[in-house]
Design a protein around this motif. Structure first.
Motif, mmCIF file in Angstrom:
data_model
loop_
_atom_site.group_PDB
_atom_site.id
_atom_site.type_symbol
_atom_site.label_atom_id
_atom_site.label_comp_id
_atom_site.label_asym_id
_atom_site.label_seq_id
_atom_site.Cartn_x
_atom_site.Cartn_y
_atom_site.Cartn_z
ATOM 1 N N SER A 37 -8.663 -5.647 2.096
ATOM 2 C CA SER A 37 -8.213 -5.505 0.713
ATOM 3 C C SER A 37 -7.368 -6.701 0.289
ATOM 4 O O SER A 37 -7.489 -7.208 -0.834
ATOM 5 N N LYS A 41 -9.296 -2.123 6.857
ATOM 6 C CA LYS A 41 -9.511 -2.012 5.417
ATOM 7 C C LYS A 41 -8.353 -2.618 4.638
ATOM 8 O O LYS A 41 -8.538 -3.222 3.568
ATOM 9 N N ARG A 42 -7.151 -2.475 5.166
ATOM 10 C CA ARG A 42 -5.991 -3.079 4.499
ATOM 11 C C ARG A 42 -6.063 -4.612 4.559
ATOM 12 O O ARG A 42 -5.810 -5.282 3.553
ATOM 13 N N LYS A 72 -3.032 4.622 2.685
ATOM 14 C CA LYS A 72 -4.001 4.177 1.697
ATOM 15 C C LYS A 72 -4.410 2.725 1.969
ATOM 16 O O LYS A 72 -3.690 1.972 2.615
ATOM 17 N N THR A 73 -5.594 2.366 1.455
ATOM 18 C CA THR A 73 -6.103 1.004 1.698
ATOM 19 C C THR A 73 -6.286 0.208 0.407
ATOM 20 O O THR A 73 -6.652 -0.957 0.450
ATOM 21 N N GLU A 74 -6.028 0.865 -0.725
ATOM 22 C CA GLU A 74 -6.143 0.162 -2.008
ATOM 23 C C GLU A 74 -4.792 -0.429 -2.382
ATOM 24 O O GLU A 74 -3.766 0.247 -2.339
ATOM 25 N N PHE A 125 0.831 -1.212 0.000
ATOM 26 C CA PHE A 125 0.000 0.000 0.000
ATOM 27 C C PHE A 125 0.862 1.257 0.000
ATOM 28 O O PHE A 125 1.967 1.267 0.535
#
Length: 208
Positions: free
Chosen positions: A132, A128-129, A73-75, A69
């Motif tokens: 993902s 969220k990570r 950020k989590t995307e 990442f």
């Protein structure tokens, strides 16, 4: 009456020792399985280009978040997706091997942050990570695993965020902020925690 009480106590002690012996045998077996699994994982990754380190005691595998990442950020980055696409099939091959798969009760994907900022913000970020990573691995559109592997993994995987509750410390006892930002893959073995707790209880009663 006293003799009867003593007899009952001896019988109870015998039962406890029998149970403890049985559970110790199970625990020894589980410890043996974990050791074999750790060695199998080390053998799989030691000579790979992924530079993956396997924890000798637990079998946990830790990735620096920067691999997967961008900061905060989590995307997943494209490079992170490529890394996971290389890593996951090899990891799954070991854990779902017929020698081990019946012993695996859970595979955990844990997100961790550094200690900078608010706890709840970091909790959401870490969750969220972890999600993902799980989504990339287990999504129907993902082709990095076979359908059978994906289904088997779905029954085992949990994704969770730990915020900054488990930071990494450097040699001076200071929090290593970079190392604390990480994602970990861990596995649990069937009955492991239950047996450990039972042995602790029985050992404490035996000590009394």
């Amino acid at each position: 009456i006293q003799e009867k009480t003593l007899l009952e106590q001896h019988e109870l002690l015998d039962k406890l020792q029998a149970v403890m012996s049985e559970q110790q045998e199970k625990l020894d077996n589980i410890i043996g399985v974990r050791s074999e699994l750790v060695e199998a994982l080390k053998e799989e990754f030691d000579n790979s280009s992924l530079h993956i380190s396997v924890d000798q005691k637990t079998g946990a595998i830790t990735f620096d978040s920067s691999i997967l990442f961008d900061y905060n950020k989590t995307e997943l980055k494209e490079s992170g997706k490529k890394f996971l696409a290389d890593f996951l099939p090899r990891y799954v091959k070991v854990l779902l091997d017929p020698r081990y798969k019946d012993y695996i009760s859970e595979i955990l994907i844990e997100g961790h942050t550094d200690t900078d900022g608010d706890y709840l913000f970091n909790l959401e970020l870490s969750q969220k990570r972890a999600y993902s990573v799980a989504e990339f691995c287990l999504d129907d559109d993902s082709n990095i695993l076979t359908a059978r592997e994906r289904e088997a993994l779905r029954e085992l995987v949990s994704a969770t965020g730990r915020s900054y509750s488990s930071p990494v410390y450097d040699q001076n006892g200071e929090i290593d902020m970079d190392a604390s930002r990480r994602v970990e893959f861990l596995f649990r073995l069937t009955d492991e925690e239950m047996i450990r707790e039972m042995l602790e209880i029985l050992n404490s009663e035996d000590a009394e």
